[in-house]
Design an enzyme around this catalytic site. Sequence first.
Site, short mmCIF file in Angstrom:
data_model
loop_
_atom_site.label_atom_id
_atom_site.label_comp_id
_atom_site.label_asym_id
_atom_site.label_seq_id
_atom_site.Cartn_x
_atom_site.Cartn_y
_atom_site.Cartn_z
N ASN A 15 0.84 -1.21 0.00
CA ASN A 15 0.00 0.00 0.00
C ASN A 15 0.87 1.25 0.00
O ASN A 15 0.53 2.24 -0.66
CB ASN A 15 -0.96 0.00 1.19
CG ASN A 15 -2.18 -0.85 0.92
OD1 ASN A 15 -3.06 -0.46 0.17
ND2 ASN A 15 -2.23 -2.03 1.53
N ASN A 108 -6.77 4.59 8.08
CA ASN A 108 -6.28 3.21 8.05
C ASN A 108 -6.93 2.49 6.90
O ASN A 108 -8.03 2.87 6.47
CB ASN A 108 -6.65 2.51 9.37
CG ASN A 108 -6.15 1.07 9.42
OD1 ASN A 108 -5.02 0.78 9.02
ND2 ASN A 108 -6.99 0.16 9.88
N HIS A 110 -8.27 -1.34 5.92
CA HIS A 110 -8.56 -2.62 6.56
C HIS A 110 -9.12 -3.58 5.50
O HIS A 110 -9.96 -3.18 4.70
CB HIS A 110 -9.59 -2.41 7.69
CG HIS A 110 -9.93 -3.67 8.39
ND1 HIS A 110 -9.08 -4.24 9.32
CD2 HIS A 110 -10.98 -4.50 8.28
CE1 HIS A 110 -9.61 -5.36 9.77
NE2 HIS A 110 -10.77 -5.55 9.14
N LEU A 145 -10.87 -0.49 17.86
CA LEU A 145 -10.17 -1.08 16.71
C LEU A 145 -11.09 -1.21 15.48
O LEU A 145 -12.19 -1.76 15.58
CB LEU A 145 -9.64 -2.46 17.11
CG LEU A 145 -8.65 -3.11 16.15
CD1 LEU A 145 -7.36 -2.31 16.09
CD2 LEU A 145 -8.37 -4.55 16.57
#
Length: 217
Positions: A15, A108, A110, A145
């Site tokens: 990434n 983020n 995921h 999370l």
Amino acid sequence: MSRRAAVLISGSGSNLQALIDAEHAGGLAGTIALVVSNRSDAYGLSRARRAGIETCVLPHEEYSSRKAFDGALAEVLDAAGVDLVLLAGFMRILTPEFVTRFGSCMLNIHPSLLPAYRGLRTHERALADGVKEHGCTVHFVVPELDAGPSVIQGVVRVCDDDTPASLAERVHHLEHRVYPRAARWFLEGRLALRDGVAWLDGEPLRTPLIVNEDEQA
Ligand code: GRF
């Protein structure tokens, strides 16, 4: 002045590579100023060095506590003067203090269609459940999370003969398309987190934007 991003990694950094490639192609609207890894053997560090990006290794085992590690990380990010923090396979749980400090400028990626499959082994779990669609999500980071407001999702169709590895490969490929896009929106000032809600182009994002795997880039 060009806006500055830091990318936090622990491993391969594919990434990170997609973000570097986007920057080189003029598609990031900013500069990757720093790459931080908590592991000295992360291959992503080689990718960063090859691209001439400053790197920093903070070996987590050298810190007495999560708080001490996050304190050192905050210092490094502050010193680099970054506008955006991109978690890209960074395998560390961050303290609520750190997330509160950087949360409005931290994304983020995921490997699931959140809120489904928070945590690890997402591809195995999706296959075991027999879901028809799977994918990845770029989201703002909150203390809980994999729970922050989603910005964009890449969606793949699950095939009958998919294995965790084949599914992971297709999802990874989509990650490389959606993450640079979200990063660019943020660096352009189009994407922001306000009062716990993601906003894009002055509108609250009630649902994430969707990119399908067969869509043209
Ligand atoms: C990706 O699957 C990402 O979704 C997850 O960690 C993995 C990182 O892969 N957060 P890479 O290091 O970018 O190749």
